[in-house]
Design a protein around this motif. Structure first.
Motif, mmCIF file in Angstrom:
data_model
loop_
_atom_site.group_PDB
_atom_site.id
_atom_site.type_symbol
_atom_site.label_atom_id
_atom_site.label_comp_id
_atom_site.label_asym_id
_atom_site.label_seq_id
_atom_site.Cartn_x
_atom_site.Cartn_y
_atom_site.Cartn_z
ATOM 1 N N LEU A 1 57.291 27.603 32.112
ATOM 2 C CA LEU A 1 57.150 28.538 33.221
ATOM 3 C C LEU A 1 55.686 28.875 33.467
ATOM 4 C CD1 LEU A 1 58.522 30.262 35.349
ATOM 5 C CD2 LEU A 1 58.796 32.074 33.637
ATOM 6 N N LYS B 1 53.621 28.186 36.981
ATOM 7 C CA LYS B 1 52.897 29.238 37.712
ATOM 8 C C LYS B 1 51.413 28.896 37.840
ATOM 9 C CE LYS B 1 56.009 33.065 36.588
ATOM 10 N NZ LYS B 1 56.171 34.365 35.890
ATOM 11 N N GLU B 2 50.895 28.218 36.842
ATOM 12 C CA GLU B 2 49.495 27.784 36.894
ATOM 13 C C GLU B 2 49.298 26.745 37.996
ATOM 14 O OE1 GLU B 2 46.795 24.979 34.037
ATOM 15 O OE2 GLU B 2 47.826 26.660 33.053
ATOM 16 N N PRO C 1 50.277 28.906 41.925
ATOM 17 C CA PRO C 1 50.024 30.354 41.839
ATOM 18 C C PRO C 1 50.623 31.109 43.023
ATOM 19 C CG PRO C 1 48.017 29.130 42.377
ATOM 20 C CD PRO C 1 49.025 28.120 41.994
ATOM 21 N N VAL D 1 55.947 30.456 42.832
ATOM 22 C CA VAL D 1 57.183 30.259 42.069
ATOM 23 C C VAL D 1 58.197 31.319 42.482
ATOM 24 C CG1 VAL D 1 58.211 30.200 39.766
ATOM 25 C CG2 VAL D 1 55.913 29.253 40.146
#
Length: 331
Positions: free
Chosen positions: A171, A175-176, A179, A182
């Motif tokens: 996760l 998200k990285e 950004p 998600v």
């Protein structure tokens, strides 16, 4: 080393099947205008496999290939199969906004990487500029995050202050990569198998909806636009890949979209459920034997010695688009 020197994109069977399926979908655009009058935009690489199909099978001459590897210009120029392909060198994020969008276009953004902000920027460019009857296809790598090595595990623990957890790690990487994109409620434990593809699909559809809403804010009545999805594929030659296809249509041309009859093809998907392209491993003789029984009348079962019922069923679903690879052996 560039990806085209690691992978021969022209001989991946599932990819080749998808290419032919998309070609059949493109053929059905004729209610908007003659398909050969469309412009095709894609990433040809040195194989130009999709360009071969749109030119030979559909008669499209106006073609643009965006190539990010600026150090291999001579290689791309040498391998360009048709004079009418216009090579543009640079990142798609930089090239797409510079193109003229006064012509209906088929745009296949066939990335070998994962969904990221750059891909979403390209989607936004299409939504802001393409005309009614234009098509956008987006393909991305949706393979789940590989298990990290010990060093990466230790780094994750130092950064989070928690014991390593595979779901939390996946996760965090998602998200990285995306950004602020998600979807809320996404759980790390779901990011296995086809879980990443499911999230990527939602992010893509959200981006398309948001960008069309922005454009529609400046349009009135019959000029307002809507999106019609016609393709949602999963396939796997090596990594799991996701492909989503939509057509952009104005209210004035809604009836033309209906006349395309995309839903007449069994593999068309208009929602979150994907069609998984599966390509059975068959010999040339087995393929010939099955082809001799196809298309099969309703209620008739196909048979082939040594081939399972499930493999026969899989082949019967894709046989029209099944790639033909061959090797000549001299003895």
């Amino acid at each position: 080393m560039p990806s085209f020197r690691k992978i021969n994109y022209s001989v991946r069977p599932a990819k080749a099947t998808e290419r032919r399926m998309l070609g059949e979908l493109f053929r059905r655009l004729y209610p908007f205008e003659r398909v050969e009058n469309y412009r095709y935009i894609g990433f040809g690489s040195v194989y130009f496999s999709d360009f071969q199909i749109v030119h030979r099978a559909l008669g499209i001459d106006d073609m643009v290939s965006i190539e990010r590897d600026t150090n291999a210009k001579e290689c791309f120029e040498f391998n360009k199969p048709f004079r009418s392909i216009d090579l543009k060198f640079g990142e798609s994020e930089d090239i797409l906004p510079t193109l003229q969008w006064d012509k209906r276009s088929i745009v296949w953004l066939d990335y070998d990487g994962r969904l990221n902000s750059s891909v979403l920027s390209d989607v936004a460019t299409f939504c802001a500029n393409a005309g009614s009857g234009s098509v956008l296809i987006v393909s991305v790598n949706a393979q789940p995050e590989a298990e990290p090595n010990e060093e990466a595990r230790s780094q994750f623990e130092r950064e989070t202050g928690d014991a390593f957890d595979s779901g939390a790690y996946r996760l965090a990487k998602l998200k990285e990569n995306l950004p602020g994109r998600v979807p809320p409620g996404t759980q790390g434990r779901s990011l296995r198998k086809e879980g990443v593809a499911t999230v990527f699909y939602r992010v893509l559809m959200n981006q398309l909806a948001e960008q069309i809403a922005v454009r529609n804010a400046t349009l009135l009545g019959e000029h307002k636009l809507f999106l019609q999805q016609f393709a949602h594929f999963h396939y796997k030659d090596n990594a799991l890949m996701l492909t989503v296809g939509i057509i952009l249509v104005s209210e004035a041309e809604r009836s033309l979209c209906e006349a395309c009859s995309f839903d007449g093809l069994d593999f068309v998907r208009t929602g979150a459920e994907a069609y998984t392209i599966r390509v059975p491993c068959l010999t040339g003789r087995e393929i010939q034997h099955l082809n001799s029984q196809l298309p099969a009348p309703a209620g008739i079962s196909l048979e082939c010695p040594g081939v399972s019922k499930s493999e026969i069923q899989t082949y019967s679903e894709v046989y029209r688009f099944f790639p033909n690879f061959g090797e000549i052996l001299w003895t």
